[in-house]
Design a protein around this motif. Sequence first.
Motif, mmCIF file in Angstrom:
data_model
loop_
_atom_site.group_PDB
_atom_site.id
_atom_site.type_symbol
_atom_site.label_atom_id
_atom_site.label_comp_id
_atom_site.label_asym_id
_atom_site.label_seq_id
_atom_site.Cartn_x
_atom_site.Cartn_y
_atom_site.Cartn_z
ATOM 1 N N TYR A 218 0.818 -1.208 0.000
ATOM 2 C CA TYR A 218 0.000 0.000 0.000
ATOM 3 C C TYR A 218 0.852 1.259 0.000
ATOM 4 C CZ TYR A 218 -3.404 -3.526 0.885
ATOM 5 O OH TYR A 218 -4.173 -4.662 0.749
ATOM 6 N N TYR A 219 0.427 2.222 -0.808
ATOM 7 C CA TYR A 219 1.105 3.527 -0.811
ATOM 8 C C TYR A 219 0.899 4.175 0.541
ATOM 9 C CZ TYR A 219 1.628 3.675 -5.928
ATOM 10 O OH TYR A 219 1.982 3.436 -7.218
ATOM 11 N N VAL A 220 1.962 4.766 1.044
ATOM 12 C CA VAL A 220 1.846 5.397 2.361
ATOM 13 C C VAL A 220 1.439 6.871 2.259
ATOM 14 C CG1 VAL A 220 3.367 3.825 3.604
ATOM 15 C CG2 VAL A 220 4.344 5.777 2.406
ATOM 16 N N PRO B 44 -5.161 4.077 5.844
ATOM 17 C CA PRO B 44 -5.869 2.860 5.424
ATOM 18 C C PRO B 44 -7.390 3.050 5.456
ATOM 19 C CG PRO B 44 -4.390 2.413 7.296
ATOM 20 C CD PRO B 44 -4.335 3.871 7.042
ATOM 21 N N HIS B 45 -8.049 2.560 4.421
ATOM 22 C CA HIS B 45 -9.514 2.621 4.415
ATOM 23 C C HIS B 45 -10.077 1.253 4.043
ATOM 24 C CE1 HIS B 45 -9.396 2.746 0.064
ATOM 25 N NE2 HIS B 45 -8.756 3.906 0.052
ATOM 26 N N ILE B 46 -11.387 1.214 3.863
ATOM 27 C CA ILE B 46 -12.065 -0.060 3.692
ATOM 28 C C ILE B 46 -11.613 -0.794 2.412
ATOM 29 C CG2 ILE B 46 -14.138 0.876 2.525
ATOM 30 C CD1 ILE B 46 -14.137 -1.670 5.363
ATOM 31 N N ALA C 299 -8.482 -2.600 3.304
ATOM 32 C CA ALA C 299 -8.810 -3.713 4.198
ATOM 33 C C ALA C 299 -9.408 -4.872 3.400
ATOM 34 C CB ALA C 299 -9.791 -3.251 5.273
ATOM 35 N N TYR C 300 -10.161 -4.528 2.374
ATOM 36 C CA TYR C 300 -10.843 -5.541 1.547
ATOM 37 C C TYR C 300 -9.838 -6.450 0.843
ATOM 38 C CZ TYR C 300 -14.193 -7.076 -2.132
ATOM 39 O OH TYR C 300 -14.999 -7.784 -2.978
ATOM 40 N N THR C 301 -8.841 -5.838 0.197
ATOM 41 C CA THR C 301 -7.837 -6.629 -0.529
ATOM 42 C C THR C 301 -7.134 -7.598 0.421
ATOM 43 O OG1 THR C 301 -7.407 -4.630 -1.846
ATOM 44 C CG2 THR C 301 -5.902 -6.455 -2.133
ATOM 45 N N GLY D 157 -6.313 -4.974 -6.896
ATOM 46 C CA GLY D 157 -7.532 -4.301 -7.347
ATOM 47 C C GLY D 157 -7.462 -4.123 -8.847
ATOM 48 N N LYS D 158 -8.628 -3.905 -9.464
ATOM 49 C CA LYS D 158 -8.680 -3.845 -10.928
ATOM 50 C C LYS D 158 -7.823 -2.710 -11.495
ATOM 51 C CE LYS D 158 -12.804 -0.949 -10.824
ATOM 52 N NZ LYS D 158 -14.181 -0.748 -11.258
ATOM 53 N N ASP D 159 -7.586 -1.658 -10.693
ATOM 54 C CA ASP D 159 -6.816 -0.507 -11.176
ATOM 55 C C ASP D 159 -5.340 -0.814 -11.387
ATOM 56 O OD1 ASP D 159 -6.992 -0.852 -8.340
ATOM 57 O OD2 ASP D 159 -5.917 1.021 -8.055
HETATM 58 N N1 MSP Z 1 1.275 0.790 -4.226
HETATM 59 C C1 MSP Z 1 0.411 0.290 -5.241
HETATM 60 C C2 MSP Z 1 0.489 -1.218 -5.330
HETATM 61 C C3 MSP Z 1 1.852 -1.780 -5.551
HETATM 62 S S1 MSP Z 1 1.832 -3.516 -5.565
HETATM 63 C C4 MSP Z 1 3.320 -3.978 -6.076
HETATM 64 C C5 MSP Z 1 -1.017 0.727 -4.957
HETATM 65 N N2 MSP Z 1 -1.309 1.054 -3.709
HETATM 66 S S2 MSP Z 1 -2.722 1.636 -3.212
HETATM 67 O O1 MSP Z 1 -2.551 1.845 -1.802
HETATM 68 O O2 MSP Z 1 -3.104 2.765 -3.995
HETATM 69 O O3 MSP Z 1 -3.807 0.554 -3.491
HETATM 70 C C6 MSP Z 1 -3.725 -0.720 -2.962
HETATM 71 C C7 MSP Z 1 -4.945 -1.557 -3.217
HETATM 72 O O4 MSP Z 1 -6.117 -1.000 -2.624
HETATM 73 C C8 MSP Z 1 -5.240 -1.724 -4.699
HETATM 74 O O5 MSP Z 1 -5.392 -3.104 -4.980
HETATM 75 C C9 MSP Z 1 -6.548 -0.997 -4.881
HETATM 76 O O6 MSP Z 1 -7.326 -1.581 -5.881
HETATM 77 C C10 MSP Z 1 -7.182 -1.163 -3.517
HETATM 78 N N3 MSP Z 1 -8.227 -0.186 -3.314
HETATM 79 C C11 MSP Z 1 -8.084 1.169 -3.138
HETATM 80 N N4 MSP Z 1 -9.333 1.709 -3.057
HETATM 81 C C12 MSP Z 1 -10.287 0.765 -3.186
HETATM 82 C C13 MSP Z 1 -11.698 0.731 -3.125
HETATM 83 N N5 MSP Z 1 -12.435 1.818 -2.984
HETATM 84 N N6 MSP Z 1 -12.292 -0.494 -3.198
HETATM 85 C C14 MSP Z 1 -11.581 -1.656 -3.285
HETATM 86 N N7 MSP Z 1 -10.267 -1.660 -3.357
HETATM 87 C C15 MSP Z 1 -9.585 -0.448 -3.410
HETATM 88 O O7 MSP Z 1 -1.821 0.721 -5.880
#
Ligand code: MSP
Length: 512
Positions: free
Chosen positions: A14-16, A20-22, A25-27, A259-261
Motif C-alpha cells: 500500500y502507498y503510504v 488505510p480505508h475499507i 482492508a478488503y484486498t 484491485g482492478k486498477d
Molecule cells: N502501491 C500500489 C500497489 C503496488 S503492488 C506492487 C497501490 N497502492 S494503493 O494503496 O493505492 O492501493 C492498494 C490496493 O487498494 C489496490 O489493490 C486498490 O485496488 C485497492 N483499493 C483502493 N481503493 C479501493 C476501493 N475503494 N475499493 C476496493 N479496493 C480499493 O496501488
Amino acid sequence: MSTGTPYYITTPIYYVNDQPHIGHAYTTLACDVLARFMRLDGRRVHFLTGTDEHGQKVEKSARAAGVDPLEFCDRVSQNFRDLAVAMNFSNDDFIRTTEPRHIASVQAIWNELKERGQIYLGSYAGWYSVRDEAFYAEGELVDGKAPTGADVEWVEEPSYFFRLSAWQQPLLEFYAANPDFIAPESRRNEVVSFVRSGLHDLSVSRTSFAWGVPVPDDPDHIMYVWLDALTNYITAVGYPDTGSEDFRTFWPASLHMVGKDILRFHAVYWPAFLMAAGLQPPQRVFAHGWWTIEGQKMSKSLGNVVNPRDLIDRYGLDPVRYFLLREVPFGNDGDFSDRQMVHRLNGDLANDYGNLVQRVLSMVAKNCDGRTPQPGLLAAADTALLGRTGALLPTVRELLLEQQFHRALEAVWEVVGAANRYVDEQAPWTLRKTDPPRMATVLYVLAETIRRLALLTQPFMPQASAKILDQLGVPDDRRGFADLGAGSALVAGTPLPKPEGVFPRHLDPAAA
Ligand code: MSP
C-alpha cells in the motif's frame, strides 16, 4: 509447521500517502481468508503484505506534511500494521520497500536485467501521472488527463528503458499456455487485447526526484517506483538468493491479489520483468472490484472515506469480515451501505447461523445435563444432514481456489439452512416428552453439524467460529480440516460451557 503443498499469497503493497480505508482492508481480507483456509487445509502458507514507500507521490505527501520522507513513511506504514492487527490478519511477513533487504533485491534485479541486455539508456519525452505513478502516451489522454482522471505532467529527461516491446509475443504465449493466470475472465480478455495491440518499451528510471532506489552505477537515476514495488514479492522470499529454501519453496507465488486498477502492472509488466530476468512469473493474478459508499466514489474531498475501525466498532470484526466477502461477487464492484450491512448481519448471521447455534446449544444445556448428548442409531434424515456437511470441504476448496468467496459462503449457508429445517422437522422440544433418546440423537447430529460448519467458517470469521467451537468443547488441536471427518466427531458426555450468543442483532438504520 505444516508440510503440505506450499501456498504463497500476496496483497499489493500500500502507498503510504493515504490512511488505510475499507478498500485496502478488503484486498488484504480476501488474502487473509485464503491464507487461513490453506493453513487449515494442511498447506504450508506464506502470506505477505506491506507498504510501498518510494516514488514521487509519497515524496510529495511527505513534503505536504512537512516531514522527512522516511519519518513520514514510518508513521503511515505503522497505520497499515495496526490495521492488520485490528482486522485480525494473519500475514506471515510485512515488507517495507525502504528496508535494506528490499533495496538490495531491487538493485540485484536491475543488474540482472542490465546484464541480460533488457535495459538501455535513452531519453523519455511524454506524460506522467504522479497519482497513478504511470506513464501515458499522448493518444491515451482524455481531455488532457490520464484515462483514470488523474492529472498528468510533461516529462522530458534522460531515462533507462526496459525492452517491454520484446516481450509482447512471449507474454501472449504465456497467457495462452496459462488460461488461469489472469482472473476474472473479463479482465483477462482486456489484458490480452491490450498486449495484442502492441507494447512500447517502458521508462524505468527518472532523474527529476530523489525518493527511491538509485540505479546501480548511475545514481542520478532513481528506479521507476513500479519496478521497485513489484519486486517486493520476490524480496520477501529471499531474492536475490534464488537458491534459498524460501525462494525454492514459495516462488512462483500462487496468487497475487490486486484491485482492478493495478492489474496491468501485475499481469503485463511484472511477468515481463521476471521472464526477462530469467525468473518464473507468478501462477495467478486476481483483480477484484472497487467499493463505492452509498453510491459514491470514496474520496477525501467528499468526506465519505470509510475507516475500517469505525465499522468494527459498530458491527464487530467478524460480521464486517463476513459482509465484505458475502455481499458482492468477488471481482465485481460493490456498494457499501449500512442498510445492506444490517440486513445481512441480521439475516445470515443472527437469524440463520447464530440462531441455529443458540437454539441447539441451549437445548443441550437444558435437556442433556450440559453435556454432549449420547446419540443412538442414526435415521436417514440424520445421515443426510451429516452427509451434506461432509461434502462441503471439496466444494468450498474449489470455489476458494477460484476466489469465489461469496459462492463458498453461499454453499456453507445452504447447509446452515438445511440444519435449521432439520431442527423444525425433528422438533426436539416435542421429542423431549415423547422420545428422549431420539431427542439426544437429534441434538447430537445438530451439534456435530455445527462443529463442522464452525470449522469451515474459521477462515472468514476466526473469532466467532472459535467461540462456537469452544462452546462445543472442541479441543484447540482438533480444528483443522483434517478434523472434519467422523474420526474427530464430538464425544458424547463431554461437559460443555454455558452457551452464549455469538451474533447479536442490529437495529435497522432505516427504522431507527
Ligand atoms: N502501491 C500500489 C500497489 C503496488 S503492488 C506492487 C497501490 N497502492 S494503493 O494503496 O493505492 O492501493 C492498494 C490496493 O487498494 C489496490 O489493490 C486498490 O485496488 C485497492 N483499493 C483502493 N481503493 C479501493 C476501493 N475503494 N475499493 C476496493 N479496493 C480499493 O496501488
